[in-house]
Design a protein around this motif. Structure first.
Motif, short mmCIF file in Angstrom:
data_model
loop_
_atom_site.label_atom_id
_atom_site.label_comp_id
_atom_site.label_asym_id
_atom_site.label_seq_id
_atom_site.Cartn_x
_atom_site.Cartn_y
_atom_site.Cartn_z
N GLY A 1 0.82 -1.20 0.00
CA GLY A 1 0.00 0.00 0.00
C GLY A 1 0.86 1.25 0.00
O GLY A 1 2.10 1.19 -0.02
N ARG A 2 0.18 2.34 0.04
CA ARG A 2 0.87 3.63 -0.01
C ARG A 2 1.29 4.04 1.41
O ARG A 2 0.51 3.95 2.35
CB ARG A 2 -0.05 4.68 -0.62
CG ARG A 2 0.60 6.05 -0.77
CD ARG A 2 -0.39 7.02 -1.40
NE ARG A 2 0.20 8.35 -1.50
CZ ARG A 2 -0.43 9.42 -1.98
NH1 ARG A 2 -1.71 9.30 -2.39
NH2 ARG A 2 0.17 10.60 -2.06
N ARG A 3 2.50 4.51 1.49
CA ARG A 3 3.02 4.95 2.78
C ARG A 3 2.55 6.38 3.05
O ARG A 3 2.63 7.25 2.18
CB ARG A 3 4.55 4.89 2.79
CG ARG A 3 5.18 5.41 4.08
CD ARG A 3 6.68 5.34 4.00
NE ARG A 3 7.28 5.97 5.18
CZ ARG A 3 8.58 6.07 5.37
NH1 ARG A 3 9.42 5.57 4.47
NH2 ARG A 3 9.04 6.67 6.46
N GLY A 4 2.08 6.61 4.25
CA GLY A 4 1.61 7.94 4.60
C GLY A 4 2.75 8.87 4.98
O GLY A 4 3.93 8.51 4.99
N ARG A 5 2.38 10.07 5.31
CA ARG A 5 3.37 11.06 5.72
C ARG A 5 3.84 10.79 7.14
O ARG A 5 3.23 10.04 7.89
CB ARG A 5 2.76 12.47 5.62
CG ARG A 5 2.35 12.86 4.20
CD ARG A 5 1.76 14.24 4.19
NE ARG A 5 2.74 15.24 4.60
CZ ARG A 5 2.45 16.55 4.68
NH1 ARG A 5 1.24 16.99 4.40
NH2 ARG A 5 3.40 17.39 5.04
N GLU A 6 4.98 11.44 7.49
CA GLU A 6 5.61 11.29 8.80
C GLU A 6 6.18 9.87 8.97
O GLU A 6 6.11 9.04 8.05
CB GLU A 6 4.63 11.62 9.92
CG GLU A 6 4.12 13.06 9.87
CD GLU A 6 3.14 13.34 10.97
OE1 GLU A 6 2.77 12.37 11.69
OE2 GLU A 6 2.73 14.50 11.13
N ARG A 7 6.71 9.65 10.15
CA ARG A 7 7.37 8.38 10.41
C ARG A 7 6.33 7.27 10.56
O ARG A 7 5.31 7.47 11.21
CB ARG A 7 8.19 8.47 11.71
CG ARG A 7 9.04 7.23 11.98
CD ARG A 7 9.65 7.32 13.37
NE ARG A 7 10.54 6.20 13.62
CZ ARG A 7 10.18 4.99 13.97
NH1 ARG A 7 8.88 4.71 14.07
NH2 ARG A 7 11.07 4.05 14.19
N PRO A 8 6.59 6.08 9.98
CA PRO A 8 5.62 4.98 10.15
C PRO A 8 5.61 4.49 11.59
O PRO A 8 6.54 4.72 12.37
CB PRO A 8 6.13 3.92 9.18
CG PRO A 8 7.56 4.21 9.00
CD PRO A 8 7.70 5.70 9.10
N ARG A 9 4.59 3.81 11.96
CA ARG A 9 4.47 3.31 13.31
C ARG A 9 5.54 2.25 13.59
O ARG A 9 5.95 1.50 12.71
CB ARG A 9 3.08 2.71 13.51
CG ARG A 9 1.96 3.73 13.50
CD ARG A 9 0.64 3.06 13.81
NE ARG A 9 -0.45 4.04 13.86
CZ ARG A 9 -1.71 3.74 14.14
NH1 ARG A 9 -2.04 2.46 14.41
NH2 ARG A 9 -2.64 4.68 14.17
N LYS A 10 5.94 2.23 14.82
CA LYS A 10 6.95 1.27 15.23
C LYS A 10 6.35 -0.13 15.28
O LYS A 10 5.25 -0.32 15.81
CB LYS A 10 7.50 1.64 16.61
CG LYS A 10 8.76 0.88 16.99
CD LYS A 10 9.33 1.42 18.29
CE LYS A 10 10.64 0.73 18.63
NZ LYS A 10 11.21 1.26 19.88
N THR A 11 7.06 -1.09 14.73
CA THR A 11 6.58 -2.46 14.66
C THR A 11 7.37 -3.36 15.60
O THR A 11 8.45 -3.00 16.10
CB THR A 11 6.70 -3.00 13.22
OG1 THR A 11 8.08 -2.94 12.83
CG2 THR A 11 5.87 -2.15 12.27
#
Length: 273
Positions: free
Chosen positions: A118-128
């Protein structure tokens, strides 16, 4: 289980800190860390858990923040390790269980390395959880291949409480004290024996001096040689010469003149004739 419900044990001053620490490790901390194996932990989560833990430990010891006692000292009194290390241990222990399972099991179908499309949103992605585990492995210098050896994996990820370390140190110190005591006793016996030997030597010297005996060294034995034989023969010849009688020959006077004839007659007949 809430901490307030166990305040009758944790806050009782008649209870020892050892008993309080054991109760905390067996009842309170497992309830706090329940479900942390699958948490994508952030720094604020670790901070809140640490604050809650140190408040409980400080209350167990009967101290407040106004006493200005370092957190490490309080943990050492109760015998409790940091909650951050225990959270890391739980995550890596569960990670080892999952990695040792066969690949066709349901728990391995949802792998930690799955990619989300999918498309990555703005800002840092959530920590996994994958990122958290990768940092944990880097922090302890571990690899995924080590999970196959269960004993080695558990020993590498284990975070020991200060109580165990203090007990081991106490055992080592007690062994050292026993060894030092045995060495001191042995040295005392050796010193007594040396003093007894010195006293006996002094007594022997006094007895020999009073009796007029001379203490001589034992003659050293050596192998016979040709030089010694020649010396012995020479000494025997000298002794024989000393015992033999010696003849003294006086020079005979000259009787050519008449005066000398009188001396001749006196010499032959004696002074009275």
């Amino acid at each position: 289980m809430k901490c307030k419900s166990a305040s009758g044990v944790l806050c009782d001053r008649r209870r020892s800190l050892k008993l309080k620490g054991k109760f905390y490790r067996t009842a309170i901390r497992p309830a706090m860390l329940y479900g942390t194996e699958c948490w994508a932990v952030k720094h604020q989560h670790v901070h809140k858990m640490g604050v809650a833990e140190i408040r409980m430990l400080r209350g167990m010891c009967g101290h407040t923040r106004k006493d200005k006692i370092v957190n490490e000292d309080i943990r050492g009194k109760v015998g409790v390790a940091e909650v951050e290390g225990k959270m890391r241990e739980n995550r890596l222990r569960w990670f080892g269980h999952v990695q040792r399972r066969p690949t066709d099991t349901p728990v391995r179908r949802c792998d930690y390395g799955t990619e989300v499309r999918g498309r990555r949103g703005r800002e840092r992605p959530r920590k996994t959880l994958e990122e958290t585990l990768r940092k944990d492995l880097e922090y302890l210098d571990l690899t995924e291949d080590m999970t196959q050896n269960r004993a080695q994996w558990r020993s590498r990820i284990h975070i020991a409480d200060p109580t165990c370390e203090l007990q081991n140190q106490a055992q080592v110190m007690s062994k050292l004290k026993n060894q030092m005591g045995e060495i001191a006793e042995f040295m005392g016996q050796m010193q007594e024996q040396s003093e007894l030997f010195d006293s006996t030597v002094e007594i022997v010297e006094v007895i020999t001096l009073e009796s007029g005996m001379e203490v001589r060294d034992e003659p050293k034995t050596s192998k016979p040689s040709h030089n010694m034989d020649e010396q012995l023969l020479f000494e025997e010849e000298e002794d024989n010469k000393a015992t033999e009688p010696t003849l003294v020959f006086k020079p005979f006077p000259d009787f050519g003149s008449p005066t000398k004839n009188k001396e001749k007659s006196k010499f032959l007949l004696g002074p009275n004739n």
